[in-house]
Design an enzyme around this catalytic site. Structure first.
Site, mmCIF file in Angstrom:
data_model
loop_
_atom_site.group_PDB
_atom_site.id
_atom_site.type_symbol
_atom_site.label_atom_id
_atom_site.label_comp_id
_atom_site.label_asym_id
_atom_site.label_seq_id
_atom_site.Cartn_x
_atom_site.Cartn_y
_atom_site.Cartn_z
ATOM 1 N N ASP A 107 108.522 -16.425 -71.102
ATOM 2 C CA ASP A 107 107.639 -16.828 -69.985
ATOM 3 C C ASP A 107 106.551 -16.059 -68.680
ATOM 4 O OD1 ASP A 107 104.667 -18.201 -69.779
ATOM 5 O OD2 ASP A 107 106.022 -19.915 -69.539
ATOM 6 N N LYS A 135 105.542 -13.594 -73.832
ATOM 7 C CA LYS A 135 104.148 -13.939 -72.953
ATOM 8 C C LYS A 135 103.991 -13.153 -72.014
ATOM 9 C CE LYS A 135 103.690 -18.483 -74.066
ATOM 10 N NZ LYS A 135 103.506 -20.141 -74.102
ATOM 11 N N PHE A 156 100.585 -22.255 -75.526
ATOM 12 C CA PHE A 156 101.710 -23.049 -75.898
ATOM 13 C C PHE A 156 101.510 -23.465 -77.353
ATOM 14 C CE2 PHE A 156 104.540 -27.224 -75.262
ATOM 15 C CZ PHE A 156 104.669 -26.826 -75.441
ATOM 16 N N VAL A 157 103.255 -23.054 -77.700
ATOM 17 C CA VAL A 157 103.836 -22.854 -78.607
ATOM 18 C C VAL A 157 105.047 -24.217 -79.237
ATOM 19 C CG1 VAL A 157 103.385 -20.268 -79.663
ATOM 20 C CG2 VAL A 157 105.293 -20.904 -78.301
ATOM 21 N N ARG A 169 111.603 -29.120 -81.624
ATOM 22 C CA ARG A 169 112.240 -28.118 -82.176
ATOM 23 C C ARG A 169 112.758 -27.611 -83.650
ATOM 24 N NH1 ARG A 169 114.188 -27.746 -76.658
ATOM 25 N NH2 ARG A 169 114.495 -29.503 -75.406
#
Ligand code: IMP
Length: 182
Positions: A107, A135, A156-157, A169
């Protein structure tokens, strides 16, 4: 595979299917196998998120290799902010080995940057990065990532190792937060 999931009251919709993910991991494994032929290779997964990707990726690399894990966390905020703390007690032996650092997602890149410094200090012969997701809009550094599964927008994933407050998860696919859930 569900089209939509709800975690801690927030709704997420399917973004990458199991099939897309496994095809991509297979080709990442083949690329790594070509690049590291006859090299002393260790893949190190960043806990907890990278465990699912790590277990699939190593089985896609047809070479002798070692594996390890490392714990790193950023202690301010829920994600991607503040200083990165690396648990040095959990470090595997990497001197004179070619290290591939395995991440679920890059990120801001802060976790990665800190870990690269630690591995360099510990005498790694080389350090490469393999991440399932990236990202680019959030990335704060200007070096290339060696093996990237999918570049995704800055949303957000969850799933395939990635969590929302520790849940999600175990989802076998990747889900993205719905627009109006922000
Ligand atoms: P970075 O240090 O900003 O690159 O953040 C890396 C870590 O932030 C990842 O290993 C994840 O644990 C977390 N993270 C960043 N984006 C997401 C996301 O969209 N979903 C779940 N976790 C995320």
């Amino acid at each position: 595979m569900k089209n939509e999931v709800t975690i801690h009251g927030k709704r997420f919709e399917i973004y990458l299917s199991q099939e897309e993910i496994s095809k991509r991991i297979q080709s990442m494994g083949e690329a790594i196998a070509k690049d590291f032929l006859n090299k002393n290779l260790i893949l190190i997964g960043v806990l907890n998120g990278a465990t699912v990707f790590l277990s699939d990726l190593i089985r896609a690399i047809d070479l002798p290799l070692e594996i390890g894990t490392i714990r790193a966390s950023s202690y301010i905020g829920v994600k991607s902010s503040g200083n990165v703390v690396v648990d040095r007690k959990s470090l595997p032996e990497i001197r004179d080995k070619h290290v591939i650092l395995v991440e679920d997602i890059v990120d801001t890149g802060r976790t990665l940057d800190e870990l690269q410094k630690v591995f360099m200090q510990m005498g790694a012969k080389s350090i490469a990065i393999a991440t399932l997701l990236h990202k680019p809009e959030a990335f704060e550094f200007n070096y290339p990532l060696n093996y990237v599964g999918f570049e995704i927008p800055n949303k957000f994933v969850v799933g395939f190792g990635l969590d929302y407050d520790e849940l999600g998860r175990n989802l076998p696919a990747i889900y993205q937060i719905r627009e109006h859930e922000y």
